[in-house]
Write a protein that holds these residues in place. Structure first.
Motif, PDB file in Angstrom:
ATOM      1  N   VAL A 298      32.619  29.976  38.394  1.00  0.00           N
ATOM      2  CA  VAL A 298      33.950  29.683  38.927  1.00  0.00           C
ATOM      3  C   VAL A 298      34.639  28.690  37.993  1.00  0.00           C
ATOM      4  N   GLN A 299      35.826  29.057  37.532  1.00  0.00           N
ATOM      5  CA  GLN A 299      36.600  28.182  36.656  1.00  0.00           C
ATOM      6  C   GLN A 299      37.456  27.224  37.483  1.00  0.00           C
TER       7      GLN A 299
ATOM      8  N   ASN B 110      40.624  26.720  37.337  1.00  0.00           N
ATOM      9  CA  ASN B 110      41.925  27.251  37.750  1.00  0.00           C
ATOM     10  C   ASN B 110      41.804  28.474  38.645  1.00  0.00           C
ATOM     11  N   GLU B 111      40.613  28.735  39.214  1.00  0.00           N
ATOM     12  CA  GLU B 111      40.386  29.907  40.077  1.00  0.00           C
ATOM     13  C   GLU B 111      40.223  29.461  41.526  1.00  0.00           C
ATOM     14  N   ASN B 112      40.881  30.167  42.419  1.00  0.00           N
ATOM     15  CA  ASN B 112      40.840  29.870  43.848  1.00  0.00           C
ATOM     16  C   ASN B 112      39.794  30.767  44.512  1.00  0.00           C
TER      17      ASN B 112
ATOM     18  N   LYS C 225      44.914  31.686  39.387  1.00  0.00           N
ATOM     19  CA  LYS C 225      44.469  33.039  39.727  1.00  0.00           C
ATOM     20  C   LYS C 225      43.374  32.969  40.789  1.00  0.00           C
ATOM     21  N   GLN C 226      43.101  34.135  41.382  1.00  0.00           N
ATOM     22  CA  GLN C 226      42.113  34.271  42.447  1.00  0.00           C
ATOM     23  C   GLN C 226      40.766  34.664  41.841  1.00  0.00           C
ATOM     24  N   TRP C 227      39.714  33.969  42.269  1.00  0.00           N
ATOM     25  CA  TRP C 227      38.385  34.283  41.758  1.00  0.00           C
ATOM     26  C   TRP C 227      37.843  35.533  42.428  1.00  0.00           C
TER      27      TRP C 227
END
Length: 431
Positions: free
Chosen positions: A407-408, A410-412, A424-426
């Motif tokens: 999981v980055q 900036n990922e939700n 963005k969405q994970w």
């Protein structure tokens, strides 16, 4: 001399003694376990520990020997035999309950036989000694007491018996107008029987056959053995099939009614005592045969076996064709003419099933219920799948033991991002 103990005090003392015995047994079992562990890894240095545990076990046995004289517990010998043989005592309980159920069924049969004998015996007594029997069996009070209940405005609400009047008066819900009339103190929500003249009239306490006014009993026009299978709106809170008759007329009726019931029993296979649980092995065999013929692997069944299965289904279908719908009956008739292959049979049975479902299960008022159930199941399935795809769930410990590391920043990983903090969405691309 000590005063006699009450039953409650004796019960409390017995419970205390039983709890003490159970505690001693648990302690002894624990000590035996410890001794076993000690002996499995015994060394000369463990001799002192082993001696202490043996002494503790002996003291426990001595305490149990003292407590046994204070207990009054009876254990069946069969239970002790079960324990001695290494079997579970619960097996004895289950077998005892099964035996008890069997004996209870046998006792119910005896009770039913005695009830029938009592009825026959009373009928013979009434035939031989009618006057004495009337005095013994006839009602001590009138069949119809014709008591009146008025609403708060003084309008006639319904007729009832003395018991109902006493119920209202005992709760201070009504005032006495006269000896057989009361007026309610509260505003009733319904109209009662005010729109049904049958229930508002004065009922005559006389036999509907001969007009006799003494020795009356209530007679059910529709016997209970048939009435119980009728719809609720017919059999609930309805007095139309209750009629007052004298005992002589009732006996004459019962003789003819018994003969007619036996005639109905022969015509419609409806035993007077009921059938109970009826096991139809032929229907079960036919159902399994039909399932095999319509299953996925029906083409792998040998032709001889397939012919035998068709005969099994056909024999039951011919015997019980009256219970099937029109479409199913047409399917059976076509089958009998040998003009039906397996695919056509499956199609016709599917149509018959669809027609049955549309007739018995499709209701416009049930559409909101169906929609709610489908929506609830869909939402549960969606959120269940999201939970299974969560980055904290490990599916492959070899190739992906730490999925949350992918999981980055900036990922939700949540369902929604109302603040817009993530770009963005994970999504999980592998297990």
């Amino acid at each position: 001399m000590q005063p006699a103990r009450s039953k409650e005090e004796a019960a409390k003392l017995d419970d205390a003694d039983r709890e003490a015995m159970e505690k001693k047994i648990d302690e002894s079992l624990e000590t035996l376990t410890q001794i076993q562990v000690t002996l499995m890894n015994y060394e000369s240095a463990d001799e002192h520990v082993l001696q202490q545990r043996l002494e503790r076990l002996v003291r426990g046995f001595a305490d149990m020997h003292i407590l046994k004289d204070q207990l009054n517990v009876n254990v069946p010998e069969e239970v002790l035999a079960y324990i001695k043989d290494g079997r579970n005592p619960n097996d004895f309980t289950s077998q005892f309950m099964e035996r008890l159920a069997s004996e209870n069924q046998f006792t119910n049969g005896k009770i039913s036989a005695l009830t029938n004998f009592k009825q026959e015996y009373e009928a013979m007594i009434r035939d031989s000694f009618p006057d004495e029997a009337n005095e013994r069996i006839a009602r001590a009070k009138a069949v119809y007491e014709n008591c009146t209940v008025l609403d708060i405005s003084g309008n006639l609400l319904f007729r009832t018996g003395r018991k109902r009047l006493d119920w209202y008066l005992s709760r201070d819900l009504a005032t006495v107008v006269d000896d057989s009339t009361i007026q309610l103190k509260f505003a009733n929500r319904g109209t009662g029987r005010s729109n049904e003249p049958f229930y508002l009239q004065d009922m005559r306490n006389a036999c509907v056959v001969c007009g006799k006014t003494d020795g009356l009993t209530m007679h059910h026009v529709v016997p209970h053995q048939y009435r119980q299978y009728m719809s609720t709106d017919i059999k609930s809170r309805s007095s139309f099939d209750l009629l007052p008759v004298c005992l002589q007329c009732h006996d004459q009726y019962e003789r003819h009614a018994t003969l007619f019931k036996k005639h109905l029993e022969k015509c419609f296979q409806a035993p007077l005592e009921g059938r109970g649980w009826v096991e139809r092995r032929d229907i079960g065999q036919a159902g399994r045969a039909a399932g095999a013929l319509l299953g996925q692997h029906a083409d792998k069944i040998p032709e001889e076996r397939r012919t035998e299965l068709r005969r099994t289904v056909q024999a039951v279908a011919e015997a019980r064709a009256s219970l099937f719908s029109d479409s199913t009956r047409q399917c059976i008739e076509a089958w009998q003419r040998e003009q039906l292959d397996l695919s056509t049979l499956s199609t016709m049975f599917t149509k018959a099933t669809k027609a049955y479902l549309m007739k018995h299960w499709y209701r416009s008022e049930l559409i909101p219920l169906y929609a709610t159930c489908v929506g609830a199941v869909s939402v549960c399935a969606y959120f269940g799948s999201r939970a299974l795809r969560n980055p904290e769930v490990v599916w492959d410990k070899t190739n992906n033991p730490y999925p949350w590391l992918h999981v980055q920043q900036n990922e939700n990983i949540k369902l929604m991002d109302p603040n817009g903090r993530f770009e963005k969405q994970w999504s999980r691309d592998r297990l």
